[in-house]
Design a protein around this motif. Structure first.
Motif, mmCIF file in Angstrom:
data_model
loop_
_atom_site.group_PDB
_atom_site.id
_atom_site.type_symbol
_atom_site.label_atom_id
_atom_site.label_comp_id
_atom_site.label_asym_id
_atom_site.label_seq_id
_atom_site.Cartn_x
_atom_site.Cartn_y
_atom_site.Cartn_z
ATOM 1 N N GLN A 67 0.837 -1.199 0.000
ATOM 2 C CA GLN A 67 0.000 0.000 0.000
ATOM 3 C C GLN A 67 0.867 1.242 0.000
ATOM 4 N N VAL A 68 0.451 2.233 -0.787
ATOM 5 C CA VAL A 68 1.075 3.553 -0.798
ATOM 6 C C VAL A 68 -0.014 4.545 -0.457
ATOM 7 N N THR A 69 0.248 5.388 0.556
ATOM 8 C CA THR A 69 -0.733 6.373 0.984
ATOM 9 C C THR A 69 -0.081 7.747 1.040
ATOM 10 N N ALA A 70 -0.696 8.722 0.360
ATOM 11 C CA ALA A 70 -0.223 10.104 0.401
ATOM 12 C C ALA A 70 -1.214 10.930 1.200
ATOM 13 N N ARG A 71 -0.702 11.613 2.163
ATOM 14 C CA ARG A 71 -1.471 12.586 2.938
ATOM 15 C C ARG A 71 -0.731 13.908 2.841
ATOM 16 N N ALA A 72 -1.348 14.977 3.243
ATOM 17 C CA ALA A 72 -0.694 16.277 3.193
ATOM 18 C C ALA A 72 0.643 16.209 3.923
ATOM 19 N N GLY A 73 1.721 16.331 3.158
ATOM 20 C CA GLY A 73 3.053 16.395 3.744
ATOM 21 C C GLY A 73 3.773 15.082 3.960
ATOM 22 N N ALA A 74 3.123 13.938 3.779
ATOM 23 C CA ALA A 74 3.803 12.663 4.012
ATOM 24 C C ALA A 74 3.253 11.576 3.093
ATOM 25 N N LEU A 75 4.150 10.708 2.661
ATOM 26 C CA LEU A 75 3.790 9.546 1.865
ATOM 27 C C LEU A 75 4.296 8.314 2.608
ATOM 28 N N THR A 76 3.437 7.312 2.748
ATOM 29 C CA THR A 76 3.860 6.072 3.398
ATOM 30 C C THR A 76 3.784 4.913 2.409
ATOM 31 N N VAL A 77 4.761 4.045 2.504
ATOM 32 C CA VAL A 77 4.829 2.813 1.735
ATOM 33 C C VAL A 77 4.757 1.685 2.748
ATOM 34 N N GLU A 78 3.802 0.767 2.573
ATOM 35 C CA GLU A 78 3.654 -0.357 3.495
ATOM 36 C C GLU A 78 3.724 -1.665 2.716
ATOM 37 N N VAL A 79 4.560 -2.567 3.208
ATOM 38 C CA VAL A 79 4.680 -3.898 2.614
ATOM 39 C C VAL A 79 4.492 -4.919 3.729
ATOM 40 N N SER A 80 3.501 -5.775 3.563
ATOM 41 C CA SER A 80 3.289 -6.878 4.508
ATOM 42 C C SER A 80 3.840 -8.144 3.874
ATOM 43 N N ASP A 81 4.422 -9.005 4.712
ATOM 44 C CA ASP A 81 4.984 -10.255 4.208
ATOM 45 C C ASP A 81 4.635 -11.405 5.140
ATOM 46 N N ARG A 82 5.085 -12.590 4.813
ATOM 47 C CA ARG A 82 4.717 -13.807 5.535
ATOM 48 C C ARG A 82 5.642 -14.149 6.696
ATOM 49 N N SER A 83 6.562 -13.283 7.058
ATOM 50 C CA SER A 83 7.532 -13.603 8.105
ATOM 51 C C SER A 83 7.336 -12.732 9.340
ATOM 52 N N PRO A 84 7.405 -13.319 10.523
ATOM 53 C CA PRO A 84 7.353 -12.522 11.745
ATOM 54 C C PRO A 84 8.732 -12.012 12.179
ATOM 55 N N ARG A 85 9.771 -12.260 11.363
ATOM 56 C CA ARG A 85 11.131 -11.850 11.731
ATOM 57 C C ARG A 85 11.415 -10.401 11.358
ATOM 58 N N LEU A 86 12.171 -9.732 12.216
ATOM 59 C CA LEU A 86 12.600 -8.357 11.989
ATOM 60 C C LEU A 86 13.569 -8.297 10.803
ATOM 61 N N PRO A 87 13.467 -7.268 9.947
ATOM 62 C CA PRO A 87 14.467 -7.118 8.874
ATOM 63 C C PRO A 87 15.863 -6.984 9.491
ATOM 64 N N GLN A 88 16.859 -7.513 8.809
ATOM 65 C CA GLN A 88 18.218 -7.530 9.323
ATOM 66 C C GLN A 88 19.108 -6.530 8.598
ATOM 67 N N THR A 89 19.934 -5.825 9.359
ATOM 68 C CA THR A 89 20.987 -5.008 8.787
ATOM 69 C C THR A 89 22.268 -5.821 8.896
ATOM 70 N N ARG A 90 22.769 -6.253 7.762
ATOM 71 C CA ARG A 90 23.993 -7.045 7.775
ATOM 72 C C ARG A 90 25.203 -6.144 7.962
ATOM 73 N N PRO A 91 26.283 -6.686 8.510
ATOM 74 C CA PRO A 91 27.509 -5.889 8.647
ATOM 75 C C PRO A 91 27.988 -5.393 7.282
ATOM 76 N N TRP A 92 28.589 -4.230 7.287
ATOM 77 C CA TRP A 92 29.079 -3.622 6.060
ATOM 78 C C TRP A 92 30.135 -4.532 5.441
#
Length: 135
Positions: A67-92
């Motif tokens: 979903q993409v939602t635009a309101r006055a001054g802000a746009l949000t992008v939402e993606v739902s997926d099948r995993s309950p795991r937190l996204p990972q930031t891998r080491p550089w």
């Protein structure tokens, strides 16, 4: 919804990741055309859309909603997926392929958020911008 809100949503019908990056970018572009956003910021939004969709497909069992939602001054992008795991930031690790998506999303979006549900999550990226056209 108020008169300054525009929403576009894709709910994949078939299980297994249904939404492609191209389809999601096209949906985001349709909402972005209504906004006064500088071209560089539009590219940031489209890059984040691609990253979130690709990460959900590659690492989280597929996209269940977009979903993409635009309101006055802000746009949000939402993606739902099948995993309950937190996204990972891998080491550089510049010499290794991949692993830069979540880092890139956090660098380009003004804010990010992860909401957990029973057996899945929704990742939200928010972008601040000027006023919608026609105000």
């Amino acid at each position: 919804m108020d008169k300054w809100t525009s929403t576009s949503r894709i709910l994949p019908v078939p299980p297994g990741g249904g939404v492609s990056c191209a389809e999601a970018r096209d949906t985001a572009r349709a909402v972005l055309t209504e906004l006064e956003m500088v071209p560089e910021r539009v590219e940031d939004v489209l890059t984040v859309v691609s990253e979130l969709i690709a990460n959900a497909r590659r690492h989280a069992g597929g996209v269940t909603a977009f979903q993409v939602t635009a309101r006055a001054g802000a746009l949000t992008v939402e993606v739902s997926d099948r995993s309950p795991r937190l996204p990972q930031t891998r080491p550089w690790a510049p010499g290794e392929p991949g692993g830069f998506g979540w880092r890139l999303v956090n660098q380009l979006a003004d804010t990010t958020d992860v909401r957990f549900h029973r057996s899945y999550k929704t990742v939200t990226a928010t972008f601040l911008y000027g006023s919608p056209q026609g105000r």
